[in-house]
Design a protein around this motif. Structure first.
Motif, PDB file in Angstrom:
ATOM      1  N   ASP A 530       8.621 -10.154   0.923  1.00  0.00           N
ATOM      2  CA  ASP A 530       8.901  -9.426  -0.314  1.00  0.00           C
ATOM      3  C   ASP A 530       7.793  -8.446  -0.678  1.00  0.00           C
ATOM      4  OD1 ASP A 530      11.261 -10.773  -0.531  1.00  0.00           O
ATOM      5  OD2 ASP A 530      10.582 -12.186  -2.052  1.00  0.00           O
ATOM      6  N   ASP A 531       6.545  -8.803  -0.395  1.00  0.00           N
ATOM      7  CA  ASP A 531       5.432  -7.946  -0.790  1.00  0.00           C
ATOM      8  C   ASP A 531       4.970  -7.017   0.333  1.00  0.00           C
ATOM      9  OD1 ASP A 531       4.421  -9.898   0.840  1.00  0.00           O
ATOM     10  OD2 ASP A 531       2.691 -10.380  -0.414  1.00  0.00           O
ATOM     11  N   GLU A 532       5.751  -6.960   1.422  1.00  0.00           N
ATOM     12  CA  GLU A 532       5.392  -6.105   2.547  1.00  0.00           C
ATOM     13  C   GLU A 532       6.227  -4.828   2.550  1.00  0.00           C
ATOM     14  OE1 GLU A 532       3.876  -8.855   6.209  1.00  0.00           O
ATOM     15  OE2 GLU A 532       6.039  -8.808   5.886  1.00  0.00           O
ATOM     16  N   GLN A 533       5.648  -3.778   3.077  1.00  0.00           N
ATOM     17  CA  GLN A 533       6.381  -2.544   3.305  1.00  0.00           C
ATOM     18  C   GLN A 533       5.798  -1.847   4.521  1.00  0.00           C
ATOM     19  OE1 GLN A 533       5.869  -0.611  -0.472  1.00  0.00           O
ATOM     20  NE2 GLN A 533       4.013   0.447   0.163  1.00  0.00           N
ATOM     21  N   ALA A 534       6.537  -0.908   5.047  1.00  0.00           N
ATOM     22  CA  ALA A 534       6.102  -0.178   6.243  1.00  0.00           C
ATOM     23  C   ALA A 534       6.224   1.310   5.975  1.00  0.00           C
ATOM     24  CB  ALA A 534       6.946  -0.583   7.447  1.00  0.00           C
ATOM     25  N   GLU A 535       5.107   2.005   6.016  1.00  0.00           N
ATOM     26  CA  GLU A 535       5.136   3.451   5.821  1.00  0.00           C
ATOM     27  C   GLU A 535       5.576   4.147   7.105  1.00  0.00           C
ATOM     28  OE1 GLU A 535       1.482   4.963   4.336  1.00  0.00           O
ATOM     29  OE2 GLU A 535       1.310   3.447   2.751  1.00  0.00           O
ATOM     30  N   LEU A 536       6.336   5.217   6.944  1.00  0.00           N
ATOM     31  CA  LEU A 536       6.786   6.032   8.071  1.00  0.00           C
ATOM     32  C   LEU A 536       6.030   7.351   8.055  1.00  0.00           C
ATOM     33  CD1 LEU A 536       9.058   3.896   7.745  1.00  0.00           C
ATOM     34  CD2 LEU A 536      10.682   5.676   8.435  1.00  0.00           C
ATOM     35  N   ASP A 537       5.937   7.968   9.224  1.00  0.00           N
ATOM     36  CA  ASP A 537       5.158   9.207   9.311  1.00  0.00           C
ATOM     37  C   ASP A 537       5.894  10.422   8.755  1.00  0.00           C
ATOM     38  OD1 ASP A 537       7.004   9.714  11.300  1.00  0.00           O
ATOM     39  OD2 ASP A 537       5.564   9.667  12.966  1.00  0.00           O
TER      40      ASP A 537
END
Length: 655
Positions: A530-537
């Motif tokens: 829930d507290d994770e995210q992944a940034e994209l370029d």
């Protein structure tokens, strides 16, 4: 769709028009109120009412003792005032005498508890006893009112399956076994489909099979999926039983029931119901939130495409607040018109509400109505009158067909059911939310997109998006692959192409039958906490899910992960295949993140907006034949140039 479906209830009284009305429940009020009701209906421009929906206890106050006098009076009164009647069969909720005499008709929940009377829809869809009594009432009604001049349509039950779709009784268990025997023919075929080698579940006899009642651990996933299918089929079979009597006795009167194509209702797959009804009818209620209006449009759009582009009937929505949400928010100025006309924009030839007069007692007394507690001297009633006047001015819309969009979003109830079952990589996945996110992105881009059932032909759509198309039988995989090979541009997302119709994994790497078209292979899912995210370029951010993707040499990487365990790996891809292409989005981007990604896919497919740049994102465009609807998605006025000015939350209808 036959002429009966599209014209009988629309043109009964002469020239085409948009019907306007509500559920009418005169049995809740003294006789002297009825005359006031009809006078106010005429002032508002009401043309049709749905009558008798929850009136079984009044129509048959004791076993076999029918009382139709009051209903005769109401029908005559409505006819004398040129108001049509969509007459319900009144079978939605059995009367107290019936459940007292036959408690065996009451549903049983998965924990073995009886669903007692006191609410509504307290009956088993598989109950032979209930069916005997209900069909007796239907026959009495059809015999009595077959020739009544007010009758323009039959309304079977009401919102079938809204509260009683799943029954786990012994009676349901026997019906489930019969359904399974018809589906699989042999025990070997069932054992293979259910994967019963797992957890020592192998069946040796049909009598051993039960519904997926509460169990020590997760019930068999294919058993769960088949029980959902069975439950829908049982309801449809019940609808057919009522329809058969109505067709026998009133062959010229169309028969329908109100669907529930809406965000909160997932239990009924309506793709196989559209051929059962003489015209499609739907109920829809908005839920508060940032995508509330977009979800309304999404549901109306899907309903219009279930109807095959033909006109349909908005049977219920609300003038303002409902009574069953945690916080019931009143509609703001302009929203009554905008919500109603959004349904019309997507093909409805009727605007109808629950209900006409706001109840004084009962569970829905705080649910808004056309005639509120405050009476005719109220802002609500004046708004209703104004809406009726506007609909009369839009009579030229009646009978027109929805114009096909340049893009489509596939909606699949089977994938909705299966993708959200237990024991999956994450229980945070919400199928319909992802579909609506893509719809919002299309609205942001100013590009019309049809929301179509998975069975729809895709040939004429340059771009097709299939969010979380989790269940892909072999024939669907072949159809999608052919669509791309022939020049179509397909976009799909995470957790798609994972299982077949039996909820069995496609082996060899995900996404199963779409691997070749997509030009990629996934060995393992990587859902996010829930507290994770992944940034994209590309500047967007993903949540919920990521995939460990391996791409083919000719697959183009449109965006890669910038942070997290997947850093440097592909996140969004596009693969040329045959004359078309197939794109993949491996994370939940939300509407704002999807918007630039979708723009890239649309550009590659040569699909552009029909709106001028200054209106894109702020205005929704819907088209019926040669009529354009411009719907203001904002709370600000919008200048339409030569077409005038669009008020906040307003709708312009242009011929």
């Amino acid at each position: 769709m036959t002429a009966l479906r599209t014209t009988r209830w629309v043109r009964r009284s002469g020239a085409p028009r948009l019907e306007f009305g509500a559920d009418y429940n005169p049995e809740q009020w003294p006789r002297e109120v009825w005359d006031d009701d009809v006078r106010a209906m005429r002032e508002a421009g009401v043309t049709i009412v749905s009558l008798g929906i929850f009136s079984w206890a009044r129509l048959e106050p004791a076993d076999g003792a029918f009382d139709f006098g009051w209903l005769d009076d109401v029908l005559d009164l409505l006819h004398a005032n040129d108001i049509l009647v969509d007459l319900a069969t009144a079978t939605a909720s059995p009367p107290p005498w019936l459940t007292a005499a036959h408690p065996e008709i009451l549903p049983i929940d998965r924990n073995g508890n009886t669903i007692w009377p006191g609410g509504r829809q307290h009956w088993r869809p598989t109950s032979k006893t209930f069916r005997t009594y209900a069909l007796r009432l239907v026959r009495e009604l059809a015999t009595r009112y077959a020739e009544h001049p007010a009758l323009c349509a039959w309304h079977v039950s009401n919102e079938l399956g809204c509260h009683n779709i799943y029954d786990y009784s012994d009676e349901a268990a026997q019906a489930f076994r019969e359904w399974l025997r018809s589906r699989y023919r042999t025990m070997d075929a069932l054992n293979h489909a259910w994967g019963t080698a797992f957890w020592s579940q192998h069946y040796g006899d049909w009598s051993e099979i039960l519904p997926p009642r509460i169990a020590a651990t997760q019930p068999n996933p294919t058993q769960q999926l088949d029980f959902k299918r069975f439950s829908v089929d049982v309801l449809r079979d019940y609808y057919r039983a009522e329809k058969a009597i109505l067709r026998e006795l009133t062959p010229d009167i169309p028969v329908t029931t109100n669907f529930m194509v809406a965000g909160a209702v997932k239990d009924i797959d309506y793709t196989d119901w559209v051929d059962e009804v003489d015209f499609v009818a739907n109920d829809h209620y908005r839920h508060p939130g940032p995508q509330s209006l977009d979800e309304l449009s999404f549901s109306a759009n899907l309903t219009g495409n279930l109807a095959g582009g033909e006109p349909w009937f908005l049977m219920e929505h609300s003038t303002s607040a409902v009574n069953w949400q945690p916080v019931n928010v009143a509609k703001r100025p302009g929203e009554l018109d905008r919500d109603s006309l959004t349904h019309v924009a997507h093909g409805s030839d009727a605007v109808s509400f629950f209900q006409w007069r706001q109840s004084r007692a009962g569970a829905e007394k705080y649910h808004s109505a056309m005639l509120p507690h405050a009476g005719t001297d109220s802002a609500m009633f004046r708004s209703v009158v104004a809406l009726g006047e506007r609909l009369r001015g839009l009579a030229f819309v009646a009978g027109t067909r929805r114009k096909k969009a340049p893009a489509a979003i596939i909606f699949d109830w089977q994938s909705w059911w299966a993708a959200e079952q237990d024991s999956h990589p994450t229980d945070r996945l919400l199928y319909r939310r992802e579909a609506v996110d893509w719809y919002t992105a299309f609205l942001n881009a100013g590009v019309r997109a049809d929301v179509v059932p998975v069975t729809a032909s895709l040939t004429d759509y340059p771009v097709v998006v299939a969010p979380i198309l989790h269940v892909i039988p072999a024939d669907l995989g072949a159809r999608l692959t052919t669509y791309v090979q022939n020049g179509g541009h397909l976009v799909t997302t995470y957790f798609s192409g994972i299982v077949d119709e039996n909820d069995h994994i496609w082996l060899g790497g995900y996404p199963g039958p779409l691997r070749d078209a997509l030009g990629l292979r996934i060995e393992e899912f990587a859902p996010l906490l829930d507290d994770e995210q992944a940034e994209l370029d590309n500047g967007t951010t993903g949540t919920l899910w990521t995939d460990r993707i391996e791409v083919a040499p000719d697959t183009e990487v449109l965006a890669s992960y910038k942070t997290g365990e997947m850093a440097g790996r592909p996140a969004v891809t596009r693969h040329p295949f045959g004359a078309g292409s197939a794109g993949y989005v491996s994370t939940r981007l939300g509407p704002d993140g999807i918007t630039p990604v979708l723009a890239e896919f649309l550009s590659r497919a040569g699909v552009t907006s029909e709106l001028p740049p200054d209106l894109r994102g702020r205005v929704e465009l819907a088209v019926r034949d040669n009529v354009r609807f411009l719907i203001n998605r904002t709370d600000d006025p919008i200048d339409l140039g030569p077409d005038g000015r669009l008020a906040p939350r307003g709708v312009a209808v242009l011929r």
